[in-house]
Design a protein around this motif. Structure first.
Motif: not given
Length: 475
Positions: A34-39, A44-45
């Motif tokens: 589980l992850f989401e797009r970010c600035a 973190t990846d």
């Protein structure tokens, strides 16, 4: 947000259909990260875009206690794309409760897929709440089950479970996703109910329900069965003896131990089959002393609804299991199982090293959600036919063995009741604790069954001695 399944994921369609047109279906993904797009600054990846090997975008983990979903359902549109609203709802349920059973989520996804297929047949959009009441999506779905319930093709309670999933889905859309239906999707009613708390005291509370669900006629249990996670009918003394001798004749060591544990402890199938090596103590081959085994929340051993319980198993049975765990047969099986710390390894694994029942915590580990199907097959194809040859043609399930243990326990304590050494409240409380019942009402059903059926059951201590002697013939 993106769902990233593990390499080599197993995808299983849950709702196959012979219909000509494509339908909504459910697939299971294992080990979903589980992850989401970010600035870029908070990343973190970085991951590659699916349509370009040269394009990458920054991600970070979701603000959740869960970083991985061991087994997670996704609902697909008829064209194979992800149905966004339904799949997001299921994902929210998984993230909101990190103890949620994947099987529950899979069932809910199936309900929503069934709902959408119903609307597909009616050419109705799930967000369209215009028109007459019977044309609204929620009432269309209710009407689907009207005739099948009357024909007894499906129970009202089963239909209500599906309908309530749809209600919760729309409630989430309205409360959290800005959906405002043109007309009310249902009417809410409120009633007062009486119930018994865990201490046996009568309480009352108000509950709300919708006009979408079907009324259920609660039949009074007249003592023909025991209501304990199903309508259970315990095996009487003669049937138990034939069952045990049949097990010995078949000679499968794992099945002998599994059935013996059920008859002596009342454990449910998911608890027995997810016992770990660390659950078992050395024990004394002739002692009836009870040694506790912790199961449920906070352990690796599954229970119903993950309820934390302590099950008491006699010392002699701990000893039998210890002997089995040190046998060449078990070691040959365990060496084929995926590597785990010794104390965390399953007691019961197949010839290929796979557990007969995958614990909730291990579904992603094994990429499987096996739930004891071999036991049911063993009863149907081997145990029942042999018992029939011995003159006992009884239709029983593994869960009936739990009721059998309870009745054997009741029978022994009744003798103490008749002698005046205990009273009825003490009898019920003792059996309730041994069987981990949430309320005494369930336990009282056992006493009612005994009083309404003039049948012979085994006294528990006498029964255990018989088992010790019988199992000694296989040592």
């Amino acid at each position: 947000m993106r769902l990233k399944p593990s390499v080599g994921q197993l995808v299983v369609p849950l709702l196959p259909s012979t219909a000509l047109k494509p339908l909504y279906t459910v697939v299971k993904l294992y080990n979903v990260q589980l992850f989401e797009r970010c600035a870029a600054l908070s990343a973190t990846d970085w991951v590659h875009a699916e349509d370009s090997a040269n394009l990458r975008y920054p991600i970070h983990r979701l603000d959740s206690t869960r970083e991985l979903l061991s087994c997670h359902p996704v609902i697909l549109n008829p064209d194979g794309s992800i149905w966004r609203e339904g799949s997001l709802y299921i994902l929210d349920q998984a993230l909101a409760d990190d103890t949620c059973d994947p099987a529950t989520l899979i069932a809910q996804a199936g309900h929503l897929a069934d709902f959408m297929n119903t609307l597909l047949e009616e050419n109705r959009d799930f967000l369209d709440f215009t028109g007459y009441r019977f044309e609204l999506p929620t009432y269309i779905y209710k009407e689907k089950y009207n005739l099948p319930i009357k024909k007894q093709q499906i129970s009202a309670s089963t239909a209500n479970v599906k309908i309530r999933t749809v209600v919760r889905f729309y409630t989430d859309l309205i409360d959290h996703r800005g959906f405002s239906p043109q007309k009310q999707p249902w009417k809410v009613k409120r009633i007062k109910i009486i119930y018994e708390d865990v201490y046996g005291y009568e309480r009352s509370k108000y509950v709300s329900y919708t006009d979408l669900t079907y009324p259920i006629a609660h039949q009074e249990n007249t003592g023909e069965y025991i209501n304990d996670g199903g309508k259970l009918i315990p095996l009487i003394k003669s049937e138990q003896l034939v069952l045990l001798t049949s097990l010995m004749q078949i000679g499968n060591p794992e099945m002998i131990l599994v059935f013996t544990i059920a008859l002596v402890t009342g454990m449910r199938i998911q608890t027995i089959l997810t016992l770990r090596v660390g659950s078992i103590k050395s024990g004394d081959s002739t002692s009836f002393d009870l040694i506790p085994i912790r199961a449920g929340r906070g352990t690796l051993v599954d229970t119903k609804r993950n309820k934390p319980i302590v099950v008491l198993m006699p010392s002699w049975l701990h000893h039998k299991l210890t002997v089995y765990l040190n046998s060449d047969r078990y070691k040959q099986r365990a060496i084929l199982a995926p590597a785990k710390p010794e104390n965390e390894q399953y007691v019961f694994v197949s010839r290929t090293g796979k557990p007969y029942y995958i614990a909730k915590n291990d579904i992603g580990y094994f990429s499987s959600d096996e739930k004891g199907s071999y036991i049911r097959l063993f009863i149907k194809s081997k145990l029942k036919p042999l018992m029939g040859q011995k003159g006992v043609d009884v239709n029983f399930s593994f869960h009936d063995l739990r009721a059998t243990f309870g009745m054997n326990l009741i029978h022994e304590r009744l003798e103490l009741l008749r002698r005046g050494r205990i009273n009825e409240i003490e009898l019920i409380d003792y059996v309730r604790k041994r069987m981990s019942h949430s309320t005494s009402k369930t336990t009282q059903g056992y006493l009612q069954y005994e009083r309404n059926n003039d049948l012979a059951f085994q006294a528990d201590t006498e029964y255990q001695q018989f088992l010790i002697d019988l199992l000694a013939t296989k040592d």
